[in-house]
Design a protein around this motif. Sequence first.
Motif, PDB file in Angstrom:
ATOM      1  N   PHE A 152     -68.269  19.764 -15.289  1.00  0.00           N
ATOM      2  CA  PHE A 152     -67.157  20.103 -14.411  1.00  0.00           C
ATOM      3  C   PHE A 152     -67.101  19.090 -13.274  1.00  0.00           C
ATOM      4  O   PHE A 152     -68.138  18.686 -12.745  1.00  0.00           O
ATOM      5  N   PHE A 153     -65.894  18.684 -12.927  1.00  0.00           N
ATOM      6  CA  PHE A 153     -65.680  17.848 -11.749  1.00  0.00           C
ATOM      7  C   PHE A 153     -65.187  18.760 -10.624  1.00  0.00           C
ATOM      8  O   PHE A 153     -64.061  19.268 -10.678  1.00  0.00           O
ATOM      9  N   LYS A 154     -66.047  18.949  -9.651  1.00  0.00           N
ATOM     10  CA  LYS A 154     -65.657  19.778  -8.512  1.00  0.00           C
ATOM     11  C   LYS A 154     -65.086  18.894  -7.408  1.00  0.00           C
ATOM     12  O   LYS A 154     -65.688  17.880  -7.028  1.00  0.00           O
ATOM     13  N   VAL A 155     -63.929  19.270  -6.902  1.00  0.00           N
ATOM     14  CA  VAL A 155     -63.373  18.601  -5.735  1.00  0.00           C
ATOM     15  C   VAL A 155     -64.103  19.163  -4.511  1.00  0.00           C
ATOM     16  O   VAL A 155     -64.018  20.356  -4.215  1.00  0.00           O
ATOM     17  N   ALA A 239     -59.221  21.277  -2.846  1.00  0.00           N
ATOM     18  CA  ALA A 239     -60.607  21.251  -2.379  1.00  0.00           C
ATOM     19  C   ALA A 239     -61.315  22.544  -2.765  1.00  0.00           C
ATOM     20  O   ALA A 239     -60.749  23.641  -2.643  1.00  0.00           O
ATOM     21  N   GLY A 240     -62.542  22.404  -3.255  1.00  0.00           N
ATOM     22  CA  GLY A 240     -63.348  23.558  -3.620  1.00  0.00           C
ATOM     23  C   GLY A 240     -63.175  24.019  -5.048  1.00  0.00           C
ATOM     24  O   GLY A 240     -63.924  24.899  -5.497  1.00  0.00           O
ATOM     25  N   VAL A 241     -62.233  23.456  -5.795  1.00  0.00           N
ATOM     26  CA  VAL A 241     -61.981  23.867  -7.171  1.00  0.00           C
ATOM     27  C   VAL A 241     -62.715  22.933  -8.132  1.00  0.00           C
ATOM     28  O   VAL A 241     -62.726  21.711  -7.951  1.00  0.00           O
ATOM     29  N   ALA A 242     -63.345  23.515  -9.173  1.00  0.00           N
ATOM     30  CA  ALA A 242     -64.045  22.742 -10.203  1.00  0.00           C
ATOM     31  C   ALA A 242     -63.191  22.710 -11.468  1.00  0.00           C
ATOM     32  O   ALA A 242     -62.712  23.749 -11.931  1.00  0.00           O
ATOM     33  N   TYR A 243     -63.011  21.519 -12.032  1.00  0.00           N
ATOM     34  CA  TYR A 243     -62.143  21.317 -13.190  1.00  0.00           C
ATOM     35  C   TYR A 243     -62.988  20.949 -14.416  1.00  0.00           C
ATOM     36  O   TYR A 243     -63.836  20.052 -14.353  1.00  0.00           O
ATOM     37  N   ASP A 244     -62.721  21.643 -15.516  1.00  0.00           N
ATOM     38  CA  ASP A 244     -63.454  21.441 -16.764  1.00  0.00           C
ATOM     39  C   ASP A 244     -63.068  20.093 -17.371  1.00  0.00           C
ATOM     40  O   ASP A 244     -61.891  19.814 -17.607  1.00  0.00           O
TER      41      ASP A 244
END
Length: 251
Positions: A152-155, A239-244
């Motif tokens: 996951f890439f978290k902002v 910000a704060g969201v993780a993307y698969d």
Amino acid sequence: MGFPLSHYCCFLCVIVLLPVLCKCEDTFTYSLATYYSSRDGLGTPTGACGFGKYGRNVNGGNVAAVSRLYRDGTGCGACYQVRCNMPNLCADDGMEVVVTDHGGGDNTAFTLSPHGFSMLARPNMAADLIPYGTVGIEYRRVPCQYPGSNIFFKVHEQSRFPNYLAIVMLYQAGLSDITAVEIWKEDSQAWRCMGNSHGAVWDMSNPPKGPVSLRFQVSGGGGQKWVQLMNVIPGDWKAGVAYDSLFQLDY
């Protein structure tokens, strides 16, 4: 936003980091381990790696701060098998720990979460091991395993849309290190280096508009390679969201 030197060309960063990667993961190293105080026994969300709450709960809270193994943040997220050296108290195989923080001293390789330290013990022996505070250990690096999970890439929470983007990679499996990250700029048709703000956090001011495409350099015993993921973060990132990423490393 981190030290100015961290924003030099990614190529130079990789050259500096290469010497520390030449170590056999099959060999155990002897050192010491201790633990830090924690109200619930888990990790801290304020660790130097920049993982946030992930750094508190990943691997069941079996996490650690390290000193030499931190390697200016390259060691963040690495997994180690750690076992202590008192046969009457210590489990034969020890436990696996994830690096989420920086700390400790030259003679102490790991400062574990209380839960992690207790996992060094044989069943029902943790109460006898904990009073020692510091114990002799042996450790080796092992592949991280997150069955069923992609990277996951978290902002990062410090990001400010649309002018400042900072990211951190979560659930990275395998033995490899991430030694550089680049972002695709459509207007110039070129890959541009992101800076290593701190720990495992990579950042860029004035990032490109639209969906974010990334490539990152993976370094390990098998050499180096680039992994390219197009449109892995949406253009309206938050910000704060993780993307698969829909991708996982297996080396």
